[in-house]
Enzyme design. Structure first.
Site, PDB file in Angstrom:
ATOM      1  N   HIS A 106      -8.359   1.792  -5.998  1.00  0.00           N
ATOM      2  CA  HIS A 106      -7.603   0.853  -5.161  1.00  0.00           C
ATOM      3  C   HIS A 106      -6.130   1.201  -5.264  1.00  0.00           C
ATOM      4  O   HIS A 106      -5.620   1.408  -6.368  1.00  0.00           O
ATOM      5  CB  HIS A 106      -7.826  -0.588  -5.612  1.00  0.00           C
ATOM      6  CG  HIS A 106      -9.258  -0.987  -5.536  1.00  0.00           C
ATOM      7  ND1 HIS A 106      -9.866  -1.304  -4.344  1.00  0.00           N
ATOM      8  CD2 HIS A 106     -10.216  -1.061  -6.496  1.00  0.00           C
ATOM      9  CE1 HIS A 106     -11.146  -1.572  -4.575  1.00  0.00           C
ATOM     10  NE2 HIS A 106     -11.381  -1.424  -5.867  1.00  0.00           N
ATOM     11  N   TYR A 113       0.795  -1.229   0.000  1.00  0.00           N
ATOM     12  CA  TYR A 113       0.000   0.000   0.000  1.00  0.00           C
ATOM     13  C   TYR A 113       0.828   1.281   0.000  1.00  0.00           C
ATOM     14  O   TYR A 113       0.269   2.371  -0.113  1.00  0.00           O
ATOM     15  CB  TYR A 113      -0.952   0.005   1.201  1.00  0.00           C
ATOM     16  CG  TYR A 113      -1.896  -1.172   1.187  1.00  0.00           C
ATOM     17  CD1 TYR A 113      -2.919  -1.252   0.245  1.00  0.00           C
ATOM     18  CD2 TYR A 113      -1.754  -2.219   2.089  1.00  0.00           C
ATOM     19  CE1 TYR A 113      -3.772  -2.340   0.213  1.00  0.00           C
ATOM     20  CE2 TYR A 113      -2.610  -3.307   2.068  1.00  0.00           C
ATOM     21  CZ  TYR A 113      -3.612  -3.362   1.130  1.00  0.00           C
ATOM     22  OH  TYR A 113      -4.454  -4.441   1.098  1.00  0.00           O
TER      23      TYR A 113
END
EC number: 4.2.1.10
Length: 145
Positions: free
Chosen positions: A102, A24
């Site tokens: 995302h 991430y």
């Protein structure tokens, strides 16, 4: 004209910068929000952000968007992407355009992450571009003015 843009962050995104940075990234949610608000202000657009780990709170905030002047939604449903029919129904009920985002490429990850309950009703999907994906979604929303 987009009067206001709402950015919705789903479960565990409050841990950005600390949670699995190899997937991430190191950018925090606060950094992402601060950057988006500044870019929206530069374009004379109000941008609200909201994060929750609770599905019902996300649904409530999306429903509120129908009556608070929101013209566009940017949403990262996180893990709810693959499970939440209720959040999908809330987005559909608003009749507001939205981009699904995302940070990671969900199609290059575990098989259960390959299904999105949102993509077919979104005006666009951005996946795998990290925090820059939020900026691209904002650019798209601003261009719709």
């Amino acid at each position: 004209m987009v009067a206001k843009i709402l950015v919705v962050h789903g479960p565990n995104l409050n841990l950005l910068g600390r949670r699995e940075p190899s997937i991430y990234g190191h950018t925090t949610l606060e950094d992402i929000n601060r950057n988006l608000v500044a870019k929206a202000q530069a374009a004379s657009v109000v941008l609200d952000t909201f994060q929750s780990n609770a599905e019902h709170e996300l649904i409530d905030r999306v429903q509120e968007a129908m009556n608070d002047g929101t013209g566009f939604i940017i949403i990262n449903p996180a893990a709810l992407t693959h499970t939440s029919i209720a959040l999908r129904d809330a987005l559909a009920a608003t009749n507001l355009p939205f981009v699904e985002i995302h940070l990671s490429n969900i199609y290059a990850r575990e098989h259960f992450r390959h299904t999105s309950y949102f993509s077919d009703i979104a005006v666009g999907v951005i996946s795998g571009l990290g925090a820059a994906g939020y900026e691209l979604a904002l650019q798209f929303a601003l261009a719709r003015q």
